[in-house]
Design an enzyme around this catalytic site. Structure first.
Site, PDB file in Angstrom:
ATOM      1  N   LYS A  44       0.789  -1.264  -0.036  1.00  0.00           N
ATOM      2  CA  LYS A  44       0.118   0.045   0.004  1.00  0.00           C
ATOM      3  C   LYS A  44       0.861   1.293  -0.126  1.00  0.00           C
ATOM      4  CE  LYS A  44      -4.091  -1.793   0.130  1.00  0.00           C
ATOM      5  NZ  LYS A  44      -4.900  -1.705  -1.171  1.00  0.00           N
TER       6      LYS A  44
ATOM      7  N   GLU B  63      -9.855   5.534   3.239  1.00  0.00           N
ATOM      8  CA  GLU B  63     -10.484   4.296   3.637  1.00  0.00           C
ATOM      9  C   GLU B  63      -9.678   3.550   4.140  1.00  0.00           C
ATOM     10  OE1 GLU B  63      -9.894   5.038   0.589  1.00  0.00           O
ATOM     11  OE2 GLU B  63      -9.192   2.996   0.020  1.00  0.00           O
TER      12      GLU B  63
ATOM     13  N   SER C  10       1.906  -9.763  -0.895  1.00  0.00           N
ATOM     14  CA  SER C  10       1.428  -8.248  -0.774  1.00  0.00           C
ATOM     15  C   SER C  10       1.706  -7.630   0.607  1.00  0.00           C
ATOM     16  CB  SER C  10       0.171  -8.148  -1.325  1.00  0.00           C
ATOM     17  OG  SER C  10      -0.875  -8.862  -0.735  1.00  0.00           O
TER      18      SER C  10
END
Lengths: 375, 261
Positions: free
Chosen positions: A67, A89, A359
């Site tokens: 991210k 969010e 990830s």
């Protein structure tokens, strides 16, 4: 529409601006820790007895997931647009943490919207965001998960559009978000492509990544799309069953997935007969979303990428297996991709190769897994 | 000419401005909605916005979000909603427009919605999350059935966008009084008047102002510069307050009358 047009113009200008790109590159390297390794998981490969498995180690990045690639890119853009306040969010909390992190880095105000169910199962990430100086706001509307956190962030953004930037974390929502997030995450695939060529002298046979909104997967896949011989598999959350409400597999037609419009994007949406968006379920908060990035819908319909789903229990099994075999505790999201790798490599030849996007790391999920062991 | 244009014209000839109430269909049930359409018409509504409940009302504040949640408990179809309007239509002449998010209409089928809305005696459709750029297919279906497609403009809209909306809009233009979601406010933003003035440079259609209007004083203020005032959240909040009370529809009609005094 005006804020989206303003954002699109600002993004396209930054995309072609060398000083923007070099500032981002510098941060990705010196702050986030890029490049991430491409690791040959020898014991997992041996366990499966088939194709060679490589892990793209996005879990090693600062904040523990891919991210940060996107939040660094977008925070630079927000600064260029002179926005002092960031809203975001979060589902699993990884994007919230990555947003809170870059806001701390640049001294910006940060508000993160999160559903109460996700706040409960990702309590550690809530505390991390608060440590980083962000305000976490509980969203008590609709299904009270990621989808509703996005609704609430959009409401905040349109209300405070003058000084506020909406830092969306996945490759979804209205244009230019899917484009922008894909571009910022493509560093994953670009690096992986160069690394596998260096280590193996050729491209991999298969790429595998989990797909919630679809940012880590589009980031891995996109730089390989024109490599016709590279097969790609996106892994959705199969949850606890095939009925609408039990999973988050948007391409599961029997399970209620079909084209629709949600949050300014047309894509596949899990919904009932009346076009009301359905509740979803996954053990992994980050995959628990009823729609999917529009580029994935395109890659699905054009048959370029195959989409499959992996159940909660299969993901949990992969979580334990990777921890024991490789000394790597994966995020439950990424464990879905690992589970699929275990399934497909078994039937492949030993001289074939699979790259799995790891990830994120699993520290945040330890409590959920512990609870599962007790149930 | 359609019922919407006729209504605005006749108001104008009488030197009057209009009031447009919004209700979410099915809140608290469709039988009440049918009564409300009638009592609101009798209470002087120049036009009624009939909201289609949606699971993800991202342009709405908490009041209308809760109305959607209440309505969705009944799990009714869009056809049942339109049948409700059709029954009221036999009793009233007030224009009714469908106020919806795009997905429930898309899933029903755009052509089918247009025909069913026409059959139910509706006069127009406003789709909150459908921009003129993406609207042409639905626009064609609505126009073929003489239904007006109404668009939103906001204080953040550029002149280019106002021009684009002016090219596509039919019936009237809905000007959002401020950046943000639906919900009542202590005062109506000064931006609303500027927006209406700007809009009139590009279109001769009537302009209604909505978002945040909750009392008679605000309605009168909007009437200084716009053709109509839309009241949504204030009505829905009043319904929430009166939940379970006898003659709910009648009392909401009275509430609308009080807003015009």
């Amino acid at each position: 529409m005006a804020p989206l047009e303003e954002l699109t113009a600002a993004y396209l200008a930054s995309r072609d601006d060398e000083s923007f790109q070099s500032e981002l590159k510098n941060l990705l390297h010196n702050y986030a820790g890029r490049a991430t390794p491409l690791f040959h998981a020898a014991r997992l490969t041996e366990y499966c007895g088939g194709a060679k498995i490589y892990l793209k180690r996005e879990d090693l990045l600062h904040t523990g997931a891919h991210k940060i690639n996107n939040t660094l890119g977008q925070v630079l853009l927000a600064r260029r647009m002179n926005k002092q306040r960031i809203v975001a969010e979060t589902g699993a909390g990884q994007h919230g943490v990555a947003s809170a992190t870059v806001c701390a880095l640049f001294g910006l105000n940060c508000v993160v919207y999160m559903g109460p169910e996700d706040m409960r199962r990702q309590a550690l990430n809530v505390f991390r965001m608060e440590l980083l100086g962000a305000e976490v706001r509980e969203v008590n509307a609709g299904s009270r998960t990621l989808k509703d956190a996005i609704n609430e962030a959009l409401r905040d953004w349109v209300t405070n559009v003058g000084d506020t930037y909406y830092l969306l974390g996945s490759a979804l929502g209205p244009h230019p978000y899917p484009l922008m997030v894909r571009d910022f995450q493509s560093v994953i695939g670009t690096e992986a492509r160069a690394q596998i060529l260096e280590q193996e002298g050729r491209l991999p046979d298969v790429l595998i990544a989990c797909v919630g909104g679809g940012s880590n997967s589009i980031g891995l896949f996109h730089p390989f799309l024109t490599d016709a011989d590279v097969k790609m598999i996106g892994v959705e959350a199969g949850g606890s069953g095939n009925e609408l409400g039990q999973h988050a597999a948007r391409f599961n037609v029997a399970g209620g997935g079909r084209p629709g419009v949600l949050q300014g994007t047309m894509s596949y949406v899990l919904q009932d007969d009346h076009g009301q968006v359905a509740a979803t379920h996954s053990i992994s908060a980050g995959l628990d979303y009823p729609s999917i990035g529009p580029e994935h819908a395109f890659l699905h319909d054009s048959n370029r990428v195959e989409y499959v789903s992996v159940s909660d229990s299969e993901a949990l099994e992969a979580f334990h297996l990777l921890s024991k075999l490789e000394g790597i505790i994966p995020a439950l999201e990424s464990a879905h991709a690992i589970a699929q790798a275990i399934k497909v490599t078994r039937d492949m030849k030993r001289d074939q190769m699979v790259v799995v996007n790891l990830s994120g790391r699993g520290d945040k999920d330890v409590n959920s897994v512990l609870q599962d062991l007790h149930d | 000419m359609g019922r919407i244009a006729d209504t605005f014209n006749s108001l104008k000839q009488q030197g009057k401005k209009g009031i447009i109430p919004y209700v979410t269909a099915g809140d608290p049930d469709l039988a009440t909605t049918e009564q409300l359409l009638i009592t609101l018409s009798q209470a002087g509504a120049m036009l009624i916005e009939l909201g289609v409940p949606f699971s993800d009302p991202m342009a709405d504040g908490p009041v209308i979000q809760r109305a959607s949640e209440r309505a969705l408990k009944h799990n009714f179809s869009l056809q049942e909603l339109l049948d409700t309007a059709a029954r009221a239509r036999k009793r009233i002449d007030t224009p009714i427009i469908l106020f919806s998010y795009y997905n429930p209409l898309l899933q029903f089928g755009l052509k089918r919605v247009a025909q069913a809305a026409r059959d139910a005696g509706l006069d127009g459709v406003l789709v909150t999350d459908l921009t003129p750029e993406e609207a042409s297919e639905f626009e064609t279906e609505l126009q073929a059935r003489e239904l007006d497609m109404i668009f939103l403009v906001a204080p953040t809209s550029t002149d280019e966008r106002l021009k684009l909306v002016a090219e596509h809009a039919r019936g009237f233009i809905y000007a959002v009084s401020r950046a943000g979601v639906t919900g009542t406010r202590a005062s109506v933003s000064a931006e609303a008047e500027k927006l209406v003035t700007r809009m009139r440079r590009f279109s001769t259609l009537p302009v209604a102002v909505g978002f945040g209007i909750s009392n008679a004083e605000q309605v009168a203020d909007v009437h200084r510069y716009a053709d109509a005032a839309v009241v949504g959240s204030a009505i829905v909040a009043e319904m929430e307050r009166l939940a379970g009370a006898p003659d709910l529809a009648g009392r909401i009609g009275q509430f609308l009358q009080d807003l015009q005094s």
